[in-house]
Design a protein around this motif. Structure first.
Motif, PDB file in Angstrom:
ATOM      1  N   ASP A 250       0.817  -1.218   0.000  1.00 59.09           N
ATOM      2  CA  ASP A 250       0.000   0.000   0.000  1.00 59.09           C
ATOM      3  C   ASP A 250       0.849   1.265   0.000  1.00 59.09           C
ATOM      4  N   ALA A 251       2.140   1.115  -0.308  1.00 63.35           N
ATOM      5  CA  ALA A 251       3.066   2.245  -0.207  1.00 63.35           C
ATOM      6  C   ALA A 251       2.919   3.206  -1.385  1.00 63.35           C
ATOM      7  N   ARG A 252       2.885   4.488  -1.085  1.00 61.99           N
ATOM      8  CA  ARG A 252       2.875   5.516  -2.130  1.00 61.99           C
ATOM      9  C   ARG A 252       4.238   6.176  -2.281  1.00 61.99           C
TER      10      ARG A 252
ATOM     11  N   GLY B 135       7.481  10.961   5.896  1.00 61.33           N
ATOM     12  CA  GLY B 135       6.333  10.342   5.257  1.00 61.33           C
ATOM     13  C   GLY B 135       6.576   9.188   4.316  1.00 61.33           C
TER      14      GLY B 135
ATOM     15  N   ASP C 247       6.557   5.449   3.241  1.00 61.56           N
ATOM     16  CA  ASP C 247       5.752   4.330   3.721  1.00 61.56           C
ATOM     17  C   ASP C 247       6.565   3.064   3.911  1.00 61.56           C
TER      18      ASP C 247
ATOM     19  N   VAL D 140       9.153   1.997  10.506  1.00 58.93           N
ATOM     20  CA  VAL D 140       9.007   2.046   9.055  1.00 58.93           C
ATOM     21  C   VAL D 140       9.169   0.627   8.502  1.00 58.93           C
TER      22      VAL D 140
ATOM     23  N   ARG E 271       2.595   6.696  -7.204  1.00 53.49           N
ATOM     24  CA  ARG E 271       3.408   5.847  -6.327  1.00 53.49           C
ATOM     25  C   ARG E 271       4.849   5.898  -6.814  1.00 53.49           C
TER      26      ARG E 271
END
Length: 263
Positions: free
Chosen positions: A114-116, A141, A143, A170, A214
């Motif tokens: 789900d990482a952007r 920020g 991800d 992280v 992404r």
């Protein structure tokens, strides 16, 4: 919580903490799937909150209360300042160390699902830079963080300490070698942006103004930069515009600048 006072620096129960200044020795008792050392009550608490399990603790008397709620059934070895320094090879100013069991590594697909915004560290061998890059990733920020096989261990004591324990918050894992990594990252929908010097590189602010949904930022070493295979895998070459006759930043500083621009 068994509290055991140890007065002899040669006591075999302290072997996990012996000669922590020697990376080669640490590799003997910190193999993949083995142990890592967490230093300071704050870092140990973050590891505990992340679900990591301690094998034992080494503390000075005045720090005992700081780890009481974290130890569970793990033994707590209480030593004097002199014994702590004799065992570890340095002055333990932060007062508390823990030998932690390494968690099972996460899969690449799980980490980037789900990482952007992802930070990729290729062959960064300095533990301080790795820790600083993780701290930037946590604070700005990102991800997830991916590290190459030859990158320094994020769970090495110095990396953990410099990161202020953010290596525990992280999600991260090891990245397969190029070119195998590229299709896996693209399958996850990530646009590969390599930070490098090149005539056709896109300035960071221009890239950020119309950034893909992404993004995975590829960061290389200060001396050699990214490998040829990493650059060949990249979708875009991005550069941080510089002035004053300086052509690049330290990798941790460059990571922070790029992450801030793309946050």
């Amino acid at each position: 919580m068994p509290v055991l006072r140890v007065e002899d620096a040669s006591d075999p129960r302290l072997s996990d903490y012996r000669d922590l200044t020697d990376v080669a020795l640490r590799r003997v008792i910190e193999p993949a799937g083995g142990l890592y050392i967490a230093e300071s009550a704050k870092v140990i608490a973050r590891a505990h909150r992340a679900g990591h399990r301690a094998r034992s603790f080494l503390v000075q008397e005045k720090w005992l209360s700081e780890v009481e709620g974290l130890a569970g059934e793990a033994p707590v070895y209480v030593v004097s300042d002199a014994v702590a320094e004799s065992v570890t090879g340095y002055a333990v100013h932060r007062g508390a160390l823990a030998a932690m069991h390494r968690p099972a590594p996460a899969s690449l697909a799980e980490v980037v699902a789900d990482a952007r915004l992802v930070l990729i560290l290729e062959d960064i061998v300095d533990h301080t830079n790795v820790g600083a890059a993780f701290r930037a990733a946590a604070g700005l920020g990102a991800d997830a963080v991916l590290v190459s096989d030859r990158c320094a261990d994020p769970l090495y004591r110095r990396s953990v300490r410099v990161s202020m324990g953010t290596v525990f918050q992280v999600p991260w894992t090891r990245l397969p070698a190029w070119p195998d990594a590229a299709p896996l990252l693209r399958e996850a929908g990530l646009h590969l942006a390599a930070l490098a010097l090149a005539d056709d590189a896109v300035p960071l602010d221009v890239f950020a103004a119309d950034r893909p949904e992404r993004v995975a930022l590829l960061m290389g070493t200060e001396g050699d930069g990214l490998s040829r295979r990493a650059l060949e895998a990249a979708d875009t070459i991005v550069t941080i515009p510089m002035s004053g006759g300086v052509d690049s930043l330290n990798v941790a500083a460059a990571s922070a600048v790029a992450l801030w621009a793309l946050r």
